[in-house]
Design an enzyme around this catalytic site. Structure first.
Site, mmCIF file in Angstrom:
data_model
loop_
_atom_site.group_PDB
_atom_site.id
_atom_site.type_symbol
_atom_site.label_atom_id
_atom_site.label_comp_id
_atom_site.label_asym_id
_atom_site.label_seq_id
_atom_site.Cartn_x
_atom_site.Cartn_y
_atom_site.Cartn_z
ATOM 1 N NE ARG A 1 -1.902 -2.027 3.102
ATOM 2 C CZ ARG A 1 -2.649 -2.360 4.325
ATOM 3 N NH1 ARG A 1 -3.832 -2.434 4.777
ATOM 4 N NH2 ARG A 1 -1.918 -3.143 5.173
ATOM 5 C CG HIS B 1 -2.914 -1.668 -2.612
ATOM 6 N ND1 HIS B 1 -4.102 -1.700 -1.997
ATOM 7 C CD2 HIS B 1 -2.355 -0.304 -2.721
ATOM 8 C CE1 HIS B 1 -4.500 -0.441 -1.884
ATOM 9 N NE2 HIS B 1 -3.640 0.265 -2.420
ATOM 10 C CE LYS C 1 -9.759 3.716 1.738
ATOM 11 N NZ LYS C 1 -9.571 1.999 2.114
HETATM 12 C C1 R5P Z 1 -6.759 0.180 0.932
HETATM 13 O O1 R5P Z 1 -6.753 1.098 0.068
HETATM 14 C C2 R5P Z 1 -7.022 -1.138 0.923
HETATM 15 O O2 R5P Z 1 -7.425 -1.295 -0.303
HETATM 16 C C3 R5P Z 1 -8.025 -1.637 1.834
HETATM 17 O O3 R5P Z 1 -9.274 -1.050 1.591
HETATM 18 C C4 R5P Z 1 -7.494 -1.132 3.143
HETATM 19 O O4 R5P Z 1 -6.197 -1.469 3.488
HETATM 20 C C5 R5P Z 1 -8.341 -1.889 4.143
HETATM 21 O O5 R5P Z 1 -7.930 -1.576 5.575
HETATM 22 P P1 R5P Z 1 -8.806 -1.538 6.963
HETATM 23 O O6 R5P Z 1 -9.550 -2.715 6.957
HETATM 24 O O7 R5P Z 1 -7.767 -1.080 8.031
HETATM 25 O O8 R5P Z 1 -9.662 -0.341 6.531
#
Ligand code: R5P
Length: 309
Positions: free
Chosen positions: A101, A136, A198
């Site tokens: 990420r 990712h 997001k």
């Molecule tokens: C981030 O962009 C990834 O695609 C996931 O959405 C993220 O790592 C999810 O993390 P969490 O469960 O801590 O929100």
């Protein structure tokens, strides 16, 4: 997958492997080499390849980089150092790539951690190909020619379709970065998809979610949130609350890498998610009737068998 005869391939299973080594041994009729691991009292990692490698031309190293991401990375470097003593073509399967990420500098002064991982591994000339399961982003495969991504969402979508999942289900991506995943899954399930926005505060890590304009599509329907990683569960829980408020009947989650950090499972379930489908890519399995793991070893094995030769 039908059994493939890959006697020319030795398999080395590192400590993060959630069981693919023994599965591939059966599928490929290959020899499986055991690696012993010890942790010294001060925390340093020690590994040893117990048996001398035989006359196979190629070796496939299997690792998954969670939990203990740094240790798992160092074990890869250690096995590559051991393999310097042998004249083998090296292939590596990373079932979960840690640090993926951090694929860009978000704030001045940061490293690109995904680049560090791949730089160290790819610089070894004997390493021919690195298979990364559902990374990712496409950063690593674009930046490093030896990297081949394996699309786990496609594999999991097909398994889901085989279960007779209803066509009325709406596929949901929690962010724009995951839009392609939602598109792929919606094509397999022959249904529509929605993409949330997001925003992450890069200083605090907190997230803010914005629903798409056509959110009313989910009213009275089942929904499935698709993501690459479920870590703290914050992202999924946030999106689920929107879906619930907008009248979604049942909410599913399909996620390649379920890390379930701290109380993630409770958070997600109490946030209104009815069922979570996970890939078996990390060595942490939670036991709960609302969590179902898909065994991806056959499909990943087929992909590698076709590509390694
Ligand atoms: C981030 O962009 C990834 O695609 C996931 O959405 C993220 O790592 C999810 O993390 P969490 O469960 O801590 O929100």
């Amino acid at each position: 997958m039908n059994r493939r005869d890959l006697r020319d391939l030795g398999i080395i299973s590192l400590p993060g492997d959630p069981g693919y080594g023994s599965r591939f041994k059966e599928l490929f009729n290959s020899r499986l080499y055991i690696v012993h691991q010890r942790i010294f009292p001060d925390g340093e990692t020690y590994i040893r390849l117990v048996e001398d490698l035989q006359d196979e031309k190629k070796v496939l190293i299997i690792q998954s980089m969670f939990p203990e991401q740094d240790r798992r990375f160092f074990e890869i470097l250690q096995i590559l150092d051991i393999l310097d003593n042998y004249d083998k073509e090296i292939y590596l399967l990373i079932l979960y790539m840690a640090y993926a990420r951090q694929d860009k500098v978000f704030l001045k002064g940061e490293p690109v951690s995904a680049r560090i991982i791949m730089r160290y591994i790819t610089q070894n000339n004997r390493v021919k190909k690195i298979y990364v399961a559902e990374p990712h982003s496409d950063y690593v495969s674009k930046e490093f020619s030896k990297i081949h991504s394996i699309n786990l969402i496609k594999i999991m979508g097909e398994i889901l379709r085989g279960k007779g999942i209803s066509r009325r289900m709406v596929v949901v991506s929690p962010d724009q970065g995951g839009a392609e995943r939602a598109k792929v899954l919606s094509e397999i399930l022959d249904t529509e998809y929605l993409v949330f926005k997001k925003y992450r505060d890069r200083y605090t890590g907190s997230i803010k979610t914005e629903a798409p304009e056509n959110i009313e599509l989910v009213k009275g329907r089942e929904t499935i949130i698709v993501d690459d990683i479920l870590s703290t569960g914050g992202t999924v829980t946030e999106v689920a609350s929107f879906l619930k408020r907008s009248g979604s009947e049942r909410i599913y989650v399909l996620c390649a890498h379920c890390l379930f950090v701290s109380d993630a499972l409770n958070k997600v379930l109490s946030g209104g998610v009815n069922k979570i489908f996970c890939g078996n890519t990390v060595k942490r399995f939670v036991e709960d009737s609302r969590v179902e793991y898909f065994d991806l070893s056959n499909s990943i094995g087929s992909y590698i068998a076709e590509n390694i030769l």
